[in-house]
Scaffold this active site. Structure first.
Site, PDB file in Angstrom:
ATOM      1  N   HIS A   1      33.922  33.396  40.134  1.00  0.00           N
ATOM      2  CA  HIS A   1      34.830  34.292  39.104  1.00  0.00           C
ATOM      3  C   HIS A   1      35.990  34.198  39.487  1.00  0.00           C
ATOM      4  O   HIS A   1      36.590  33.807  40.714  1.00  0.00           O
ATOM      5  CB  HIS A   1      34.217  35.674  39.247  1.00  0.00           C
TER       6      HIS A   1
ATOM      7  N   ASP B   1      38.973  37.535  39.863  1.00  0.00           N
ATOM      8  CA  ASP B   1      38.861  38.899  40.024  1.00  0.00           C
ATOM      9  C   ASP B   1      39.469  39.578  38.558  1.00  0.00           C
ATOM     10  O   ASP B   1      40.425  39.378  38.093  1.00  0.00           O
ATOM     11  CB  ASP B   1      39.729  39.406  40.975  1.00  0.00           C
TER      12      ASP B   1
ATOM     13  N   HIS C   1      36.853  31.859  42.634  1.00  0.00           N
ATOM     14  CA  HIS C   1      36.277  31.841  44.093  1.00  0.00           C
ATOM     15  C   HIS C   1      34.724  32.221  44.164  1.00  0.00           C
ATOM     16  O   HIS C   1      34.205  32.880  43.003  1.00  0.00           O
ATOM     17  CB  HIS C   1      37.104  32.813  45.027  1.00  0.00           C
TER      18      HIS C   1
ATOM     19  N   ARG D   1      40.207  44.364  51.687  1.00  0.00           N
ATOM     20  CA  ARG D   1      41.087  43.692  50.611  1.00  0.00           C
ATOM     21  C   ARG D   1      42.139  44.409  49.760  1.00  0.00           C
ATOM     22  O   ARG D   1      41.851  45.653  49.509  1.00  0.00           O
ATOM     23  CB  ARG D   1      39.846  43.057  49.464  1.00  0.00           C
TER      24      ARG D   1
END
Length: 287
Positions: free
Chosen positions: A99, A101, A236, A250
């Protein structure tokens, strides 16, 4: 005079990814930031090992050098630093689907910066795919078709659609001008200019092709490593091959509006009774 050791730079694969050693993000200089930014545009993913002592303040400050930092609407956040999303395998944070983000936003993030602080004794790697190379490897007739299409990206909370956006199937990078394929298996629902069967068949081909090994790199994390990736040109995949805990923090840098060629056709109009809306829509708990 104290000598300054130049950062050590190493390519991680033939497709994408570069590792830079010798930078402390707690004391990042303008020159070092310029190097990271340049390598991000060249190689799409930058790995910065040895950041065990990275503070939340420095993590956030690093992200803000690239743009506004997002407060994520769905995922758990650090209580005293809400700009930082907490990624914890024991809380279900195992996204083993290729996917990009948050493409379901009108302005998806331009970059993510992940600091891994706890890892299993083996496993837990992450893979990235270079979507510039994917687009460039397609045949000229298929590239011509895709350049005139858009795609719908969605996410669902429970049974309710919470976000929906329409983006070019091929987007142009705002800093390099390079084209990349911009659909992904997790959030791309359908291509509205096509019938359902056509859209499903074309997207499945594009998903499989974009996930091919020749376009990827795979990174074996060590505690304290930081990875930053360009969401405008990568996908990723977190490899789910472990049972022990894996934790990270993150930062997400807010984005720009994806641009590409304007669509050359109107949205497809289903005939009466035709089943059109695809079922390929993921709930937020899958993210």
């Amino acid at each position: 005079m104290t000598s300054v050791t130049a950062p050590e730079i190493r390519l991680m694969s033939g497709a994408l990814g570069v590792e830079i050693r010798g930078i402390d993000l707690n004391a990042l200089t303008d020159e070092q930031f310029a190097l990271i930014h340049d390598r991000l545009l060249r190689h799409q993913v930058v790995f910065l090992p040895g950041q065990q002592d990275l503070t939340p303040e420095a993590h956030i400050a690093f992200g803000r050098r690239f743009g506004e930092v997002e407060l994520h609407p769905y995922l758990p956040r650090m209580p005293d630093h809400p700009e930082i999303v907490l990624i914890d395998s024991e809380e279900g944070a195992k996204v083993d689907i290729w996917h990009t983000d948050m493409t379901f936003h009108e302005s998806p993030p331009i970059a993510s910066i992940l600091h891994l602080v706890e890892l299993p004794s083996a496993g837990g790697d992450t893979m990235w795919s270079n979507q510039h190379l994917v687009y460039e490897a397609l045949s000229a007739p298929l590239r011509d078709l895709l350049d005139g299409l858009t795609a719908i990206h969605t996410i669902r909370v429970g049974t309710e659609f919470s976000s929906r956006a329409e983006h070019p199937v091929v987007r142009v990078h705002p800093e390099t001008g390079r084209r990349s394929l911009y659909v992904n298996r997790l959030f791309t629902s359908h291509i509205p200019q096509l019938s359902r069967n056509e859209s499903d068949a074309l997207l499945e081909y594009l998903f499989r092709f974009s996930e091919s090994p020749q376009f990827t790199c795979r990174y074996r994390w060590q505690p304290g490593d930081v990875a930053m990736w360009d969401n405008r040109a990568t996908q990723h995949y977190a490899v789910n091959d472990y049972q022990e805990r894996r934790r990270g923090q993150r930062i997400t840098v807010l984005g720009d509006h994806p641009t590409g060629n304007p669509p050359r056709w109107e949205h497809y109009r289903p005939v009466p009774g035709e089943r059109y809306w695809p079922d390929r829509v993921n709930a937020v708990e899958d993210y």
